[in-house]
Design an enzyme around this catalytic site. Sequence first.
Site, mmCIF file in Angstrom:
data_model
loop_
_atom_site.group_PDB
_atom_site.id
_atom_site.type_symbol
_atom_site.label_atom_id
_atom_site.label_comp_id
_atom_site.label_asym_id
_atom_site.label_seq_id
_atom_site.Cartn_x
_atom_site.Cartn_y
_atom_site.Cartn_z
ATOM 1 N N HIS A 1 0.855 -1.189 0.000
ATOM 2 C CA HIS A 1 0.000 0.000 0.000
ATOM 3 C C HIS A 1 0.893 1.242 0.000
ATOM 4 C CE1 HIS A 1 0.891 0.487 4.240
ATOM 5 N NE2 HIS A 1 0.278 -0.648 4.584
ATOM 6 N N HIS A 60 4.026 1.596 2.321
ATOM 7 C CA HIS A 60 5.261 0.952 1.854
ATOM 8 C C HIS A 60 5.884 1.782 0.727
ATOM 9 C CE1 HIS A 60 2.616 -2.580 3.103
ATOM 10 N NE2 HIS A 60 3.508 -2.448 4.068
ATOM 11 N N CYS A 87 2.764 -10.803 19.328
ATOM 12 C CA CYS A 87 1.802 -10.314 18.324
ATOM 13 C C CYS A 87 2.290 -10.808 16.970
ATOM 14 C CB CYS A 87 1.725 -8.784 18.318
ATOM 15 S SG CYS A 87 0.812 -8.169 16.878
ATOM 16 N N CYS A 118 2.860 -8.013 14.320
ATOM 17 C CA CYS A 118 4.164 -7.322 14.431
ATOM 18 C C CYS A 118 5.315 -8.315 14.366
ATOM 19 C CB CYS A 118 4.282 -6.578 15.763
ATOM 20 S SG CYS A 118 3.111 -5.253 16.002
ATOM 21 N N CYS A 169 -2.760 -5.788 20.876
ATOM 22 C CA CYS A 169 -1.596 -5.033 20.401
ATOM 23 C C CYS A 169 -2.044 -3.627 20.009
ATOM 24 C CB CYS A 169 -0.993 -5.751 19.186
ATOM 25 S SG CYS A 169 0.104 -4.714 18.221
ATOM 26 N N HIS A 222 -1.954 -3.373 16.009
ATOM 27 C CA HIS A 222 -2.862 -4.184 15.203
ATOM 28 C C HIS A 222 -4.269 -4.331 15.765
ATOM 29 C CE1 HIS A 222 0.993 -5.308 13.355
ATOM 30 N NE2 HIS A 222 0.259 -5.453 12.271
ATOM 31 N N LYS A 254 -2.629 5.006 11.688
ATOM 32 C CA LYS A 254 -1.665 4.469 10.728
ATOM 33 C C LYS A 254 -2.432 3.706 9.655
ATOM 34 C CE LYS A 254 2.279 1.339 10.397
ATOM 35 N NZ LYS A 254 2.397 -0.083 10.560
ATOM 36 N N LYS A 271 -3.454 -2.240 5.724
ATOM 37 C CA LYS A 271 -4.345 -3.168 5.035
ATOM 38 C C LYS A 271 -5.235 -3.878 6.040
ATOM 39 C CE LYS A 271 -3.862 -4.029 0.599
ATOM 40 N NZ LYS A 271 -4.952 -3.785 -0.339
HETATM 41 N N1 MSP Z 1 9.314 -6.930 7.685
HETATM 42 C C1 MSP Z 1 9.418 -5.852 8.600
HETATM 43 C C2 MSP Z 1 10.687 -5.069 8.377
HETATM 44 C C3 MSP Z 1 11.967 -5.860 8.475
HETATM 45 S S1 MSP Z 1 13.367 -4.881 8.133
HETATM 46 C C4 MSP Z 1 14.634 -5.821 8.567
HETATM 47 C C5 MSP Z 1 8.218 -4.932 8.446
HETATM 48 N N2 MSP Z 1 7.566 -5.016 7.280
HETATM 49 S S2 MSP Z 1 6.242 -4.186 6.920
HETATM 50 O O1 MSP Z 1 5.910 -4.601 5.585
HETATM 51 O O2 MSP Z 1 5.255 -4.374 7.919
HETATM 52 O O3 MSP Z 1 6.612 -2.687 6.964
HETATM 53 C C6 MSP Z 1 7.613 -2.184 6.147
HETATM 54 C C7 MSP Z 1 7.732 -0.698 6.280
HETATM 55 O O4 MSP Z 1 6.538 -0.051 5.860
HETATM 56 C C8 MSP Z 1 8.008 -0.236 7.712
HETATM 57 O O5 MSP Z 1 9.056 0.719 7.709
HETATM 58 C C9 MSP Z 1 6.729 0.449 8.098
HETATM 59 O O6 MSP Z 1 6.955 1.518 8.978
HETATM 60 C C10 MSP Z 1 6.256 0.972 6.758
HETATM 61 N N3 MSP Z 1 4.847 1.286 6.791
HETATM 62 C C11 MSP Z 1 3.786 0.437 6.906
HETATM 63 N N4 MSP Z 1 2.640 1.174 7.010
HETATM 64 C C12 MSP Z 1 2.964 2.490 6.962
HETATM 65 C C13 MSP Z 1 2.248 3.681 6.960
HETATM 66 N N5 MSP Z 1 0.938 3.714 7.076
HETATM 67 N N6 MSP Z 1 2.951 4.834 6.815
HETATM 68 C C14 MSP Z 1 4.310 4.860 6.637
HETATM 69 N N7 MSP Z 1 5.016 3.761 6.640
HETATM 70 C C15 MSP Z 1 4.380 2.575 6.866
HETATM 71 O O7 MSP Z 1 7.941 -4.164 9.347
#
Ligand code: MSP
Length: 516
Positions: free
Chosen positions: A19, A22, A128, A131, A153, A156, A303, A306
């Site tokens: 989304h 990311h 969790c 997370c 959590c 989540h 935040k 999905k």
């Molecule tokens: N797999 C772990 C990271 C491991 S790094 C060694 C993870 N993955 S994640 O897919 O959940 O998140 C990846 C990144 O996307 C994180 O930096 C997270 O902060 C970012 N984001 C997820 N949702 C977000 C928002 N709504 N806004 C900004 N960044 C966000 O965590």
Amino acid sequence: MPERFTVTTPIYYVNDVPHIGHAYNEVATDVLARWHRMRGDDTWMLTGTDEHGQKIMRTAAANGVSPQEWTDRLVESAWIPQLELLNIANDDYIRTTSERHKVGVRIFLERLKEAGYIYHGEFEGQYCVGCEEYKTANDLVPGTGEFEGQLVCAIHSRPIEVVREANYFFKLSEFGDRLLALYEERPDYVQPEHVRNEVRQFVKQGLNDLSISRNTFDWGIKVPWDETHVVYVWFEALLNYITANGYGVDDELFARRWPAVHIVGKDIARFHAVIWPAMQMAAGIEISSHVFGHGWLLVGGEKMSKSKATGIEPRQITEVFGVDAFRYYFMSAIAFGSDGSFSWEDLDARYHAELANGLGNLASRVIAMVHKYCDGVVPEVAVDADILALTTDAVGRAERAIDRFAIDEAVDAAMSIVERLNGYITEQAPWVLAKDEAQRDRLAAVLASNVHGIGTAAILLAPVMPDTAQKLWAAVGGEGDVLAQRIQAAHEWQGTGRVTTVPPLFPRIEQAQPAS
Ligand code: MSP
């Protein structure tokens, strides 16, 4: 000697499609990498996917496929295409299911064990799965709705699970003092300031040893000396930053690429600025250069995610506004390091004001005037001193901003040129000068100044809007690839060739929000 700039995104969980949260992360990292490449630095951008753990295992099972099939499918159909969609110029892509990662993880674990930082012990923790993290009482909040009466959590909003296992542990608790000393000695190691404070506070409260293996499921990398355990997903995921760069197998490559700068969301700053440096200390690896924790994209004050059905896919925006406007919007509208609320109205307003009316309009007016008054040839005369002072200042400000990870301020510096030039044209009124033969020199200077300003802005905007910048660059007669220009010398460029025509860069959009 070029400076080294190795920069990483987090590796993304492939339990679902990406989304815009990311995408935000990927674009910001890409902008930094492109900026450093344009400085001439020895730049390397790494991204990838985090494919093990319970979350993905359960999603695969719910979809009736094996975890490997699931991750292959998601990586190929969603995560790699997203990089292409967003014009991300990553140099490498690591999957944690790849052989090179598994090999590096095993080497790292063996070394840590030999150094005496791993032991076997009993464990009970609150986990969790969303997370993939053990939670403390501070991380939990009272549940609502179907989870009323339970603790959930805070991220989540789902109940945690109690894990009781005999696992391998990493002696994280031994590193508290060294971590605090690291934050003191290198104040810019964790940025921005509020994330640094939070991390420091967390360490000051005292660290517990960390359970780094699980033995009740098998979707992970096997512990080398005990194949009944798989490595805890976060412990293994953090290692991607080195397993992708030759750790343990190619020392020369590793020396060239390491240490790296990590761009992460603030929710995962603790992993990167507490657990990861402790792991590096234990294994005798140089500590990463910086960990920057950016803010969240919020929808309705929360935040965006999905799992809470507030996820917006990048394509929904790029199909309407284009990729460069997407990149520009998120990099300019949100102070990098702070949270930002996404709204279609704000995107629409900024697109029209800053890009269509600001940048697009400036370029088309100036080019039309060079055609009309100078037969399309950029006058070879000195640029007005105040415009040169403006562009010189903008380049300096942008450069300093990038060194502080203030991407939004760098964009702002570039756009200050556009804004000033639009005012300058109105003040100088070239169409009036053109009517007076005695003002030919003045007209030439005004047009040359505008061309110089647009060229400089194109170079500064290239890391953010690569395609648009190239079109602008070519339109004002810039030669070759705008990305090949030295960004720190952007203000030294002066047009000497012919302008061409500028294709419509930012067409007006009538209906911003796609009908749902
Ligand atoms: N797999 C772990 C990271 C491991 S790094 C060694 C993870 N993955 S994640 O897919 O959940 O998140 C990846 C990144 O996307 C994180 O930096 C997270 O902060 C970012 N984001 C997820 N949702 C977000 C928002 N709504 N806004 C900004 N960044 C966000 O965590």
